[in-house]
Enzyme design. Structure first.
Site, PDB file in Angstrom:
ATOM      1  CD  GLU A   1      29.296  39.252 -26.858  1.00 28.85           C
ATOM      2  OE1 GLU A   1      30.267  38.476 -26.727  1.00 28.85           O
ATOM      3  OE2 GLU A   1      28.123  38.888 -26.698  1.00 28.85           O
ATOM      4  N   PRO A   2      33.470  43.554 -28.525  1.00 27.70           N
ATOM      5  CG  PRO A   2      33.949  45.832 -28.641  1.00 27.70           C
ATOM      6  CD  PRO A   2      32.810  44.846 -28.749  1.00 27.70           C
ATOM      7  N   GLY A   3      36.634  42.805 -27.086  1.00 27.23           N
ATOM      8  CA  GLY A   3      37.375  42.676 -25.834  1.00 27.23           C
ATOM      9  C   GLY A   3      38.822  43.051 -26.058  1.00 27.23           C
ATOM     10  NE  ARG A   4      42.832  39.090 -29.193  1.00 22.45           N
ATOM     11  CZ  ARG A   4      43.495  38.227 -28.448  1.00 22.45           C
ATOM     12  NH1 ARG A   4      44.665  38.560 -27.929  1.00 22.45           N
ATOM     13  NH2 ARG A   4      43.000  37.020 -28.220  1.00 22.45           N
TER      14      ARG A   4
ATOM     15  CE1 TYR B   1      40.482  36.852 -23.095  1.00 22.00           C
ATOM     16  CE2 TYR B   1      41.467  37.975 -24.975  1.00 22.00           C
ATOM     17  CZ  TYR B   1      40.355  37.491 -24.310  1.00 22.00           C
ATOM     18  OH  TYR B   1      39.114  37.647 -24.879  1.00 22.00           O
TER      19      TYR B   1
ATOM     20  CB  CYS C   1      62.836  25.606 -13.249  1.00 24.96           C
ATOM     21  SG  CYS C   1      64.020  24.283 -13.566  1.00 24.96           S
TER      22      CYS C   1
ATOM     23  N   GLY D   1      36.096  39.304 -31.303  1.00 27.68           N
ATOM     24  CA  GLY D   1      37.109  38.669 -32.121  1.00 27.68           C
ATOM     25  C   GLY D   1      37.995  39.626 -32.893  1.00 27.68           C
TER      26      GLY D   1
END
Length: 411
Positions: free
Chosen positions: A272-275, A370, A341, A237
């Site tokens: 748990e770092p991701g970003r 992401y 469109c 997070g």
């Protein structure tokens, strides 16, 4: 950390001449990921938590080059889907080190996880519903599990990622002791897991730490009343500043606040770092094809779209944009959009950017988390290529799709 690894990497910090060469060699739109930056971001985070077990949350970016880089750096991998388990193994991860966090898992996902754990008993399966544990028992599984709990506090940059208060995620907090006791009778209960939200910066940190404190308290309750635990997993997070005027997290401060929130635990802390690891390590290069003066706005059309990067359309997310070709031109407010469109296919509205002209190259920043993960084929657009840079070298790590790739599965 060293001078070449600042807490956040802005678009101005990239080598514009190199970006121009990559676009000329590989076409646009083009994802460019800096693997050195990926490694340094992980190391900076891990150094702020020297006593914790830091795992990379694969869902942020499952590209093989990224996973291989993190494994070489010493990271273990947390997976939220069976496909991520498979990709981690293909990248060289020891299956016994993996953690699978199941969210309403399809039968095929559970089948694969149980089979993999049967051959690699160190693998941990995390369940966030009583049903999940019943389904595991039906498959003859009695190995390592963790219970995902819902702390009732959601934090982060958007309500769609505030998982800590969303009923979809985790066992309701008050039910956890009873569920943990039942799970411990049937499996090897080794951990408690939670995730409060995504994109946390300093303004969200106090709420995030309140959620961490609730999870830690439940960990102590389970350790005292049910069974000793190997770990309490507080998820990830932790965010990066997408806007130019936002300050990056001071990881020493974050580490101290998190430790204070956790308090005393016999179990090991997991994060748990991701970003945080991948967001600012990747950008998108896109070419300007249209400049239209309209009464309400100057519209700049580019060849990237919401199929390339859906976050602005999906979350209203801000991504920095820079004119790589001519960064020193006088800035003027423009709206940048792609070829889809739909009015949702817009990257920014009335934002000052060095005046774009046709065939200019624009960079869209903080695309590593992401970004490619949510890329799609809307309007029958083939997904872009991805190039990795490492030191002075560069290589294609994902080929550009063709229309044949888009239609390959049709009958």
């Amino acid at each position: 950390m060293s001078q070449d690894s600042p807490p956040v990497r802005r678009l101005a910090d990239w080598d514009h001449d190199r970006l121009g060469r990559l676009a000329a060699d590989h076409g646009t739109p083009l994802y460019v990921v800096d693997l050195d930056r990926v490694a340094r971001n992980y190391e900076r985070f891990a150094s702020a938590f020297p006593d914790a077990h830091v795992m990379y949350a694969a869902k942020a970016h499952t590209g093989r080059a990224v996973l291989e880089t993190l494994l070489e750096t010493g990271a273990d991998i947390e997976c939220a889907a069976a496909g991520e388990l498979q990709r981690a193994v293909q990248a060289g991860a020891d299956p016994s080190t993996l953690q699978y966090t199941a969210v309403n898992p399809p039968d095929a996902d559970l089948d694969y996880a149980v089979e993999l754990a049967g051959e690699n008993p160190g693998l941990t399966i995390t369940g966030g519903a009583r049903d999940t544990f019943d389904r595991l028992e039906e498959r003859g599984y009695d190995g390592r599990v963790a219970v995902r709990i819902n702390p009732g506090i959601g934090t982060g940059h958007h309500e769609k990622v505030a998982t800590g208060k969303d009923a979809k995620f985790g066992i309701p907090y008050e039910q956890v002791p009873e569920v943990a006791e039942d799970v411990a009778d049937r499996f090897d209960l080794v951990g408690i897991h939670a995730h409060a939200g995504s994109g946390v910066l300093h303004d969200d940190l106090d709420d995030h730490c309140r959620a961490i404190g609730k999870v830690a308290e439940m960990g102590r309750t389970v350790e005292t009343g049910v069974t000793p635990l190997d770990f309490v997993d507080f998820g990830g997070g932790f965010g990066v500043p997408y806007r130019e005027d936002e300050a990056p997290l001071e990881m020493d401060v974050v580490g101290e606040k998190v430790r204070d929130a956790v308090g005393g635990l016999d179990a090991q802390i997991k994060l748990e770092p991701g970003r945080y690891v991948v967001a600012d390590a990747e950008l998108i290069l896109s070419e300007v094809n249209t400049v239209k003066e309209a009464p309400a706005a100057t519209v700049v059309g580019v060849d990237a779209s919401l199929a390339t990067l859906i976050r602005p359309a999906m979350f209203g997310s801000y991504h920095p944009i820079r004119n790589v070709t001519a960064p020193d031109r006088e800035a003027e407010p423009v709206s940048v959009g792609g070829p889809c469109c739909t009015s949702a296919d817009v990257f920014c509205t009335d934002r000052p950017i060095a005046r774009p002209e046709r065939e200019d190259l624009l960079a869209i920043g903080n695309a590593g988390a992401y970004g490619y993960e949510l890329a799609n084929q809307f309007h029958s657009q083939p997904r872009p290529a991805e190039v990795a840079i490492e030191g002075d070298e560069s290589r294609v790590v994902r080929e550009r799709e063709t229309l044949a790739d888009v239609t390959r599965m049709e009958r």
